[in-house]
Design a protein around this motif. Structure first.
Motif, mmCIF file in Angstrom:
data_model
loop_
_atom_site.group_PDB
_atom_site.id
_atom_site.type_symbol
_atom_site.label_atom_id
_atom_site.label_comp_id
_atom_site.label_asym_id
_atom_site.label_seq_id
_atom_site.Cartn_x
_atom_site.Cartn_y
_atom_site.Cartn_z
ATOM 1 N N ILE A 166 -24.675 10.359 -3.746
ATOM 2 C CA ILE A 166 -25.149 9.285 -2.875
ATOM 3 C C ILE A 166 -23.914 8.589 -2.317
ATOM 4 C CG2 ILE A 166 -26.327 7.056 -2.816
ATOM 5 C CD1 ILE A 166 -28.245 9.336 -3.004
ATOM 6 N N SER A 167 -23.879 8.381 -1.016
ATOM 7 C CA SER A 167 -22.680 7.819 -0.408
ATOM 8 C C SER A 167 -23.037 6.759 0.627
ATOM 9 C CB SER A 167 -21.849 8.928 0.252
ATOM 10 O OG SER A 167 -22.625 9.636 1.191
ATOM 11 N N ASN A 168 -22.165 5.800 0.783
ATOM 12 C CA ASN A 168 -22.330 4.735 1.761
ATOM 13 C C ASN A 168 -21.164 4.817 2.740
ATOM 14 O OD1 ASN A 168 -22.513 2.393 3.255
ATOM 15 N ND2 ASN A 168 -22.760 1.026 1.490
ATOM 16 N N ALA A 197 -28.307 8.180 3.207
ATOM 17 C CA ALA A 197 -27.617 7.875 1.949
ATOM 18 C C ALA A 197 -26.732 8.996 1.436
ATOM 19 C CB ALA A 197 -28.638 7.513 0.871
ATOM 20 N N CYS A 198 -26.669 10.101 2.159
ATOM 21 C CA CYS A 198 -25.842 11.223 1.666
ATOM 22 C C CYS A 198 -25.276 12.010 2.838
ATOM 23 C CB CYS A 198 -26.655 12.119 0.735
ATOM 24 S SG CYS A 198 -28.256 12.642 1.401
#
Length: 256
Positions: free
Chosen positions: A95-97, A149-150
């Motif tokens: 999950i990345s921002n 989110a990814c």
């Protein structure tokens, strides 16, 4: 169906990779299983051996290391003397921002989900040409449907889809078929390994009742069936295909 065929599966220690190994074993395949967790690989190998009485070859490997990637192919050819099917299943997810940049995660995603597959596949190609074999890559619905989110994960799987198409174009004259599957949500360890809390993972699965038109998440066994089909002579006129198996999620307006 795969008696005397040699099948190499990456990420075979759990999830889709493990289920695919067991399914190939049931069809009589000689297996080479790779992953980082030897204990889990041994558990998968035991299940495979129960299916066809053939002991799979276990190769511990970190696909982020070029020497490990080369060792995979060298070991398979040394032991089995050929390669008929390559299943590029290993992958990582985070999950990345985009407002909180973590290039280490980005690099790990692309190293595992794109670079290692490119390298391993290219090392395997001469042997697959000899056997007129097949390649099946495990991509994702995220290659086609965007998820905020990814982003790096989505990008890596989109790259894998196009790699499949380009490679199919290149290898078709050599009678090597290249396809991939694009699963929707399938319960595996990938979400837990990404650090997502258990309650949030359960919520993702619950949302599948709305986001997937068939009203549920998929199973690793269903994914394995599609992979085996694409690697088999039953799909002998199929190449360059990116096959969605997402319970209709790509048609749904609901969010995951």
């Amino acid at each position: 169906m795969f008696s005397s065929k040699v099948v190499l599966i990456t990420g075979a220690s759990s999830g889709i990779g493990a289920a695919t190994a067991v399914r190939f074993a049931a069809e009589g395949a000689k297996l080479a299983l790779t992953g980082r967790n030897v204990e889990n690989l041994q558990a998968t190998a035991q299940k495979c051996e129960e299916k066809n009485q053939l002991k799979p070859l276990i190769i511990k490997a970190n696909l982020g290391l070029d020497d490990d990637v080369k060792n995979i192919i060298n070991t398979v050819i040394t032991i089995y003397e050929k390669l008929d099917v390559l299943i590029n299943n290993a992958g990582v997810f985070f999950i990345s921002n985009p407002e909180d940049v973590d290039m280490k995660e980005y690099d790990e995603i692309f190293s595992t989900n794109v670079r290692s597959i490119y390298y391993l596949t290219n090392l395997a190609i001469p042997h697959l040409i000899k056997s007129k074999g097949a390649i099946v890559n495990v991509s994702s619905l995220a290659a086609i449907r965007p998820f905020a989110a990814c982003i790096p994960y989505c990008m890596s799987k989109a790259a894998l889809d196009h790699f499949t198409r380009c490679l199919a174009l290149q290898l078709a004259p050599k009678q090597v078929r290249v396809n991939n599957i694009n699963p929707g949500v399938i319960p595996t360890d990938i979400h837990r390994r990404a650090g997502i809390p258990a309650e949030q993972i359960q919520l993702i699965y619950e949302r599948c009742k709305d986001s997937h038109l068939l009203g549920r998440a998929g199973t690793v066994e269903e994914a394995a069936e599609v992979i085996v089909f694409l690697a088999s002579e039953k799909s002998s006129f199929v190449t360059g295909e990116t096959l969605l198996m997402d319970g209709g999620c790509h048609l749904s307006s609901a969010t995951l």
